[in-house]
Design a protein around this motif. Structure first.
Motif, PDB file in Angstrom:
ATOM      1  N   CYS A 102      -8.069  14.220 -39.602  1.00 24.60           N
ATOM      2  CA  CYS A 102      -7.566  15.589 -39.593  1.00 24.60           C
ATOM      3  C   CYS A 102      -8.639  16.495 -39.013  1.00 24.60           C
ATOM      4  N   PHE A 103      -8.256  17.311 -38.034  1.00 22.03           N
ATOM      5  CA  PHE A 103      -9.171  18.246 -37.396  1.00 22.03           C
ATOM      6  C   PHE A 103      -9.119  19.589 -38.114  1.00 22.03           C
ATOM      7  N   ALA A 104     -10.265  20.224 -38.263  1.00 26.75           N
ATOM      8  CA  ALA A 104     -10.349  21.608 -38.719  1.00 26.75           C
ATOM      9  C   ALA A 104     -11.345  22.307 -37.804  1.00 26.75           C
ATOM     10  N   GLY A 105     -11.294  23.623 -37.764  1.00 23.03           N
ATOM     11  CA  GLY A 105     -12.238  24.308 -36.902  1.00 23.03           C
ATOM     12  C   GLY A 105     -11.993  25.798 -36.872  1.00 23.03           C
ATOM     13  N   SER A 106     -12.698  26.447 -35.977  1.00 26.79           N
ATOM     14  CA  SER A 106     -12.606  27.896 -35.847  1.00 26.79           C
ATOM     15  C   SER A 106     -12.546  28.251 -34.371  1.00 26.79           C
ATOM     16  N   GLY A 107     -11.727  29.231 -34.043  1.00 18.83           N
ATOM     17  CA  GLY A 107     -11.640  29.670 -32.655  1.00 18.83           C
ATOM     18  C   GLY A 107     -12.796  30.560 -32.249  1.00 18.83           C
ATOM     19  N   ALA A 108     -13.548  31.053 -33.227  1.00 18.22           N
ATOM     20  CA  ALA A 108     -14.656  31.952 -32.925  1.00 18.22           C
ATOM     21  C   ALA A 108     -15.850  31.176 -32.375  1.00 18.22           C
ATOM     22  N   VAL A 109     -16.695  31.882 -31.629  1.00 13.81           N
ATOM     23  CA  VAL A 109     -17.942  31.290 -31.137  1.00 13.81           C
ATOM     24  C   VAL A 109     -19.007  31.570 -32.184  1.00 13.81           C
ATOM     25  N   ALA A 155     -10.455  22.503 -44.408  1.00  9.55           N
ATOM     26  CA  ALA A 155     -11.843  22.021 -44.382  1.00  9.55           C
ATOM     27  C   ALA A 155     -12.134  20.976 -45.453  1.00  9.55           C
ATOM     28  N   LEU A 156     -11.461  21.077 -46.606  1.00 11.77           N
ATOM     29  CA  LEU A 156     -11.788  20.192 -47.720  1.00 11.77           C
ATOM     30  C   LEU A 156     -11.271  18.764 -47.535  1.00 11.77           C
ATOM     31  N   HIS A 157     -10.330  18.558 -46.633  1.00 11.34           N
ATOM     32  CA  HIS A 157      -9.878  17.191 -46.372  1.00 11.34           C
ATOM     33  C   HIS A 157     -10.060  16.778 -44.913  1.00 11.34           C
ATOM     34  N   ALA A 158     -10.607  17.665 -44.101  1.00 14.09           N
ATOM     35  CA  ALA A 158     -10.794  17.366 -42.676  1.00 14.09           C
ATOM     36  C   ALA A 158     -11.827  16.263 -42.476  1.00 14.09           C
ATOM     37  N   THR A 159     -11.614  15.461 -41.448  1.00 18.52           N
ATOM     38  CA  THR A 159     -12.567  14.414 -41.076  1.00 18.52           C
ATOM     39  C   THR A 159     -13.339  14.769 -39.812  1.00 18.52           C
ATOM     40  N   VAL A 160     -12.813  15.746 -39.066  1.00 16.53           N
ATOM     41  CA  VAL A 160     -13.416  16.168 -37.800  1.00 16.53           C
ATOM     42  C   VAL A 160     -13.379  17.691 -37.744  1.00 16.53           C
ATOM     43  N   PHE A 161     -14.440  18.297 -37.212  1.00 10.51           N
ATOM     44  CA  PHE A 161     -14.508  19.742 -37.071  1.00 10.51           C
ATOM     45  C   PHE A 161     -14.751  20.095 -35.601  1.00 10.51           C
ATOM     46  N   THR A 162     -14.074  21.126 -35.141  1.00 12.77           N
ATOM     47  CA  THR A 162     -14.320  21.619 -33.781  1.00 12.77           C
ATOM     48  C   THR A 162     -15.094  22.926 -33.877  1.00 12.77           C
ATOM     49  N   ALA A 163     -16.031  23.122 -32.973  1.00 11.99           N
ATOM     50  CA  ALA A 163     -16.896  24.293 -33.035  1.00 11.99           C
ATOM     51  C   ALA A 163     -17.215  24.790 -31.634  1.00 11.99           C
ATOM     52  N   LYS A 212     -19.789  33.832 -12.768  1.00 15.80           N
ATOM     53  CA  LYS A 212     -19.502  35.260 -12.934  1.00 15.80           C
ATOM     54  C   LYS A 212     -20.555  35.957 -13.788  1.00 15.80           C
ATOM     55  N   ASP A 213     -21.671  35.262 -14.023  1.00 17.80           N
ATOM     56  CA  ASP A 213     -22.755  35.770 -14.863  1.00 17.80           C
ATOM     57  C   ASP A 213     -22.325  36.012 -16.305  1.00 17.80           C
ATOM     58  N   GLU A 214     -21.336  35.241 -16.757  1.00 20.43           N
ATOM     59  CA  GLU A 214     -20.892  35.294 -18.138  1.00 20.43           C
ATOM     60  C   GLU A 214     -21.474  34.100 -18.899  1.00 20.43           C
ATOM     61  N   PRO A 215     -21.802  34.280 -20.187  1.00 15.00           N
ATOM     62  CA  PRO A 215     -22.326  33.144 -20.970  1.00 15.00           C
ATOM     63  C   PRO A 215     -21.331  31.983 -20.999  1.00 15.00           C
ATOM     64  N   VAL A 216     -21.836  30.771 -20.831  1.00 12.51           N
ATOM     65  CA  VAL A 216     -20.985  29.586 -20.866  1.00 12.51           C
ATOM     66  C   VAL A 216     -20.721  29.203 -22.324  1.00 12.51           C
ATOM     67  N   ILE A 217     -19.454  28.951 -22.617  1.00 10.01           N
ATOM     68  CA  ILE A 217     -19.047  28.538 -23.963  1.00 10.01           C
ATOM     69  C   ILE A 217     -18.488  27.121 -23.892  1.00 10.01           C
ATOM     70  N   LYS A 218     -18.941  26.267 -24.788  1.00  5.47           N
ATOM     71  CA  LYS A 218     -18.447  24.902 -24.849  1.00  5.47           C
ATOM     72  C   LYS A 218     -17.895  24.616 -26.252  1.00  5.47           C
ATOM     73  N   SER A 219     -16.917  23.741 -26.309  1.00  2.18           N
ATOM     74  CA  SER A 219     -16.367  23.293 -27.585  1.00  2.18           C
ATOM     75  C   SER A 219     -16.940  21.923 -27.910  1.00  2.18           C
ATOM     76  N   PHE A 220     -17.202  21.700 -29.206  1.00  2.00           N
ATOM     77  CA  PHE A 220     -17.834  20.456 -29.633  1.00  2.00           C
ATOM     78  C   PHE A 220     -17.058  19.794 -30.765  1.00  2.00           C
ATOM     79  N   ILE A 221     -17.178  18.488 -30.826  1.00  2.00           N
ATOM     80  CA  ILE A 221     -16.612  17.688 -31.903  1.00  2.00           C
ATOM     81  C   ILE A 221     -17.732  17.335 -32.886  1.00  2.00           C
ATOM     82  N   LEU A 222     -17.519  17.682 -34.148  1.00  2.00           N
ATOM     83  CA  LEU A 222     -18.482  17.373 -35.203  1.00  2.00           C
ATOM     84  C   LEU A 222     -17.786  16.519 -36.258  1.00  2.00           C
TER      85      LEU A 222
END
Length: 363
Positions: A104-111, A134-142, A158-168
């Motif tokens: 089960c994935f859990a995560g947050s859309g915020a940076v 979060a209490l039963h998740a096995t994977v978190f996205t960040a 475009k000189d904008e900060p690069v944002i990446k998503s990660f699997i934890l």
């Protein structure tokens, strides 16, 4: 699902919904049902052991789940939405992750963090709030800002900060208890953090880019996917609330506390609210289905159709919240009683209304 199975799962959810709220997380019986029905893997392709459902079917199921119990619908929606990222993961990593029947994935859309590139991958630090399940998740996205070795932002063209998503992985994160809000209590939407966590290169992904599967649907725009799935949750909860309002009022009116004229007024108001919600529901699914068919037929969706999907999603959600407010005064003190079913549904509706994505009807 056939009618018999649908009835069975709804009965089980109704039986354990209040207990889930007391526990602050989904009851083990409801979790067992979710694993049995593959609800946390609705988007996940069969090759990874998922249900391989498509968004049109998923939206209608999420409406039913939210109508049965707001916390269940919300948790499945947010967790299965994160599971949609399966289409963008490194295939070897995906096979490893989805080998777990109870993944089960859990995560947050915020940076909420930053990631520094290393020779073998990335070093991550950060904290992310509101991770439903979060209490039963096995994977978190960040989501993280990428930094160089000196802590400076890495910029794109475009000189904008690069944002990446990660699997934890579950063992790599620390849960920070903090979901103390008055509704959607059983979602257990706590925060999580990591400190100086080293992850390999294949733990990063970018949504709507680098699709790793030939399966259809992973190119549906994430913004509209999120808007539609959140909207049907408010719809389902409001359908539940309307049923309880009607039941509550008629129980009170049978005690002769209302005049015939008052009963007629309430009936007209209730029917008006029902019709408004049903009309918007039909408009919502018409707009969405057209956008989906255009994607299937043409490989892309026009901006005009995407704007319509966003607009009707917001209008539907806002109408649901407004109608809950209109009908609440007809429910009696039972609706204000802690622990009552109608109070729980009302609290869930209003907690769901605070999600930032649909705050404004005009966008």
């Amino acid at each position: 699902m056939d009618d018999t199975l649908t009835l069975n799962w709804q009965e089980k959810v109704a039986k354990y919904a209040a207990l889930s709220e007391e526990m602050g997380k989904l009851h083990p019986e409801i979790l067992a049902l979710a694993y049995q029905e593959n609800w946390f893997k609705l988007f996940v392709p069969e090759v990874y052991g998922g249900a391989n459902k498509k968004l049109p079917e998923i939206l209608r199921l999420e409406e039913q789940l939210a109508e049965a119990d707001g916390s269940l619908g919300w948790t499945v929606t947010l967790c299965t939405g994160a599971g949609w990222f399966a289409g963008f993961l490194d295939p070897e990593l995906a096979i490893e992750i989805f080998a777990d029947r109870e993944v089960c994935f859990a995560g947050s859309g915020a940076v909420g963090g930053e990631a520094i590139k290393t020779e073998t991958g990335y070093r991550i630090n950060g904290q992310w709030n509101y991770a439903s399940g979060a209490l039963h998740a096995t994977v978190f996205t960040a989501n993280c800002f990428l930094k160089d070795e000196n802590g400076n932002d890495i910029l794109d063209e475009k000189d904008e900060p690069v944002i990446k998503s990660f699997i934890l992985k579950k063992a790599e994160v620390h849960i920070l208890p903090g979901w103390s809000y008055f509704g959607l209590i059983a979602t257990g939407s706590h925060a999580f953090e990591v400190k100086n966590l080293e992850v390999p290169e294949n733990r990063t992904f970018t949504i709507n880019e680098g699709i790793q599967l030939t399966d259809s649907g992973f190119d549906y725009p994430f913004l509209q996917l999120a808007e539609t799935t959140l909207a049907v949750n408010s719809l389902g909860m409001t359908n539940h609330f309307i049923r309880l309002v009607e039941k509550s009022f008629h129980a009170r009116s049978s005690m002769k506390r209302f005049t015939e004229a008052q009963i007629r007024f309430f009936t007209a108001e209730l029917n008006r609210c029902k019709n408004e919600v049903q009309t918007l529901r039909e408009q919502f699914f018409t707009a969405f289905d057209k956008s989906w068919m255009e994607l299937m037929d043409n490989g892309q969706i026009s901006d005009v159709k995407l704007v319509k999907v966003s607009a009707i999603s917001r209008k539907l959600a806002h109408t649901c919240w407004r109608i809950a407010g209109i009908l609440f005064p007809y429910c009696g003190l039972e609706a204000a009683k802690k622990g009552s079913e109608i109070n729980r549904v009302w609290r869930d509706i209003h907690t769901a209304s605070q999600h930032g994505l649909l705050t404004f009807e005009v966008f």
